[in-house]
Design an enzyme around this catalytic site. Structure first.
Site, PDB file in Angstrom:
ATOM      1  N   ASP A 255       0.886  -1.168   0.000  1.00 47.62           N
ATOM      2  CA  ASP A 255       0.000   0.000   0.000  1.00 47.62           C
ATOM      3  C   ASP A 255       0.922   1.216   0.000  1.00 47.62           C
ATOM      4  O   ASP A 255       1.435   1.606   1.044  1.00 47.62           O
ATOM      5  CB  ASP A 255      -0.905  -0.004   1.235  1.00 47.62           C
TER       6      ASP A 255
ATOM      7  N   GLU B 103      -1.165  -1.365  -4.973  1.00 50.01           N
ATOM      8  CA  GLU B 103      -2.372  -0.591  -5.268  1.00 50.01           C
ATOM      9  C   GLU B 103      -2.085   0.409  -6.382  1.00 50.01           C
ATOM     10  O   GLU B 103      -1.025   1.026  -6.419  1.00 50.01           O
ATOM     11  CB  GLU B 103      -2.830   0.143  -4.008  1.00 50.01           C
TER      12      GLU B 103
ATOM     13  N   ASP C  14      -2.423   0.864   7.352  1.00 46.80           N
ATOM     14  CA  ASP C  14      -1.653   0.732   6.115  1.00 46.80           C
ATOM     15  C   ASP C  14      -1.203  -0.706   5.879  1.00 46.80           C
ATOM     16  O   ASP C  14      -1.190  -1.179   4.742  1.00 46.80           O
ATOM     17  CB  ASP C  14      -0.449   1.679   6.137  1.00 46.80           C
TER      18      ASP C  14
END
Length: 173
Positions: A8, A67, A139
């Site tokens: 992430d 991502e 996160d």
């Protein structure tokens, strides 16, 4: 059996999560955050690159999932996010890992069942799916969710010779 590293990305905090997929079973191997506390962007990118390289060296993943960039209201934030992604991706490519990218809504849809899920819902489902004793930090939970998404979607991919076909809603694309 495959080990998947989920990332992430963020210019200040980059989450990571590592899971093992064996058939339909997912096993938690590790997670955490790479924190860049300096203001200088080139130094932050260097820290992200070095941190991801260290994680790859430690866990020896077979796949790297990250991502995708979303368009933020603030273009400067989107550019910084893109740079952080780039640093992480270069670390993976330098170590010969295949890179897969997933949209945030796709990750939430896969893990929670709705693309509009809140962070707390993602944390709860990651905890449940990986049988963790507590919710991972936000996160790290997002990174684990990205790795889970990769495992789930890779199960729906058929490899026929040199061709790759994906199942979508029961149909081959």
């Amino acid at each position: 059996m495959a080990i998947v590293l989920g990332i992430d990305p963020g210019s200040r905090v980059t989450g990571y999560g590592v899971i093992r997929q064996q058939g339909r079973q997912l096993t938690y191997l590790g997670s955490g955050c790479i924190r860049t506390v300096v203001d200088d962007m080139p130094t932050r990118l260097k820290l992200i690159y070095a941190g991801v390289t260290e994680i790859i060296t430690q866990f020896q993943p077979d796949f790297f999932a990250i991502e995708q960039v979303f368009m933020a209201k603030n273009p400067d934030s989107a550019l910084k996010l893109g740079q952080a992604r780039g640093a992480a991706i270069v670390a993976a490519v330098n170590l010969n890992l295949p890179v897969s990218e997933y949209a945030a809504r796709q990750v939430k849809q896969t893990v929670v069942g709705t693309g509009a899920a809140e962070k707390s819902q993602v944390q709860h489902m990651v905890r449940s799916l990986l049988k963790l004793p507590a919710n991972p930090q936000a996160d790290a939970a997002d990174a684990l969710a990205i790795a889970i998404t990769h495992c789930h979607l890779s199960q729906n991919t058929l490899r026929l010779g040199n061709d790759q076909m994906t199942l979508s809603r029961g149909r081959i694309r």
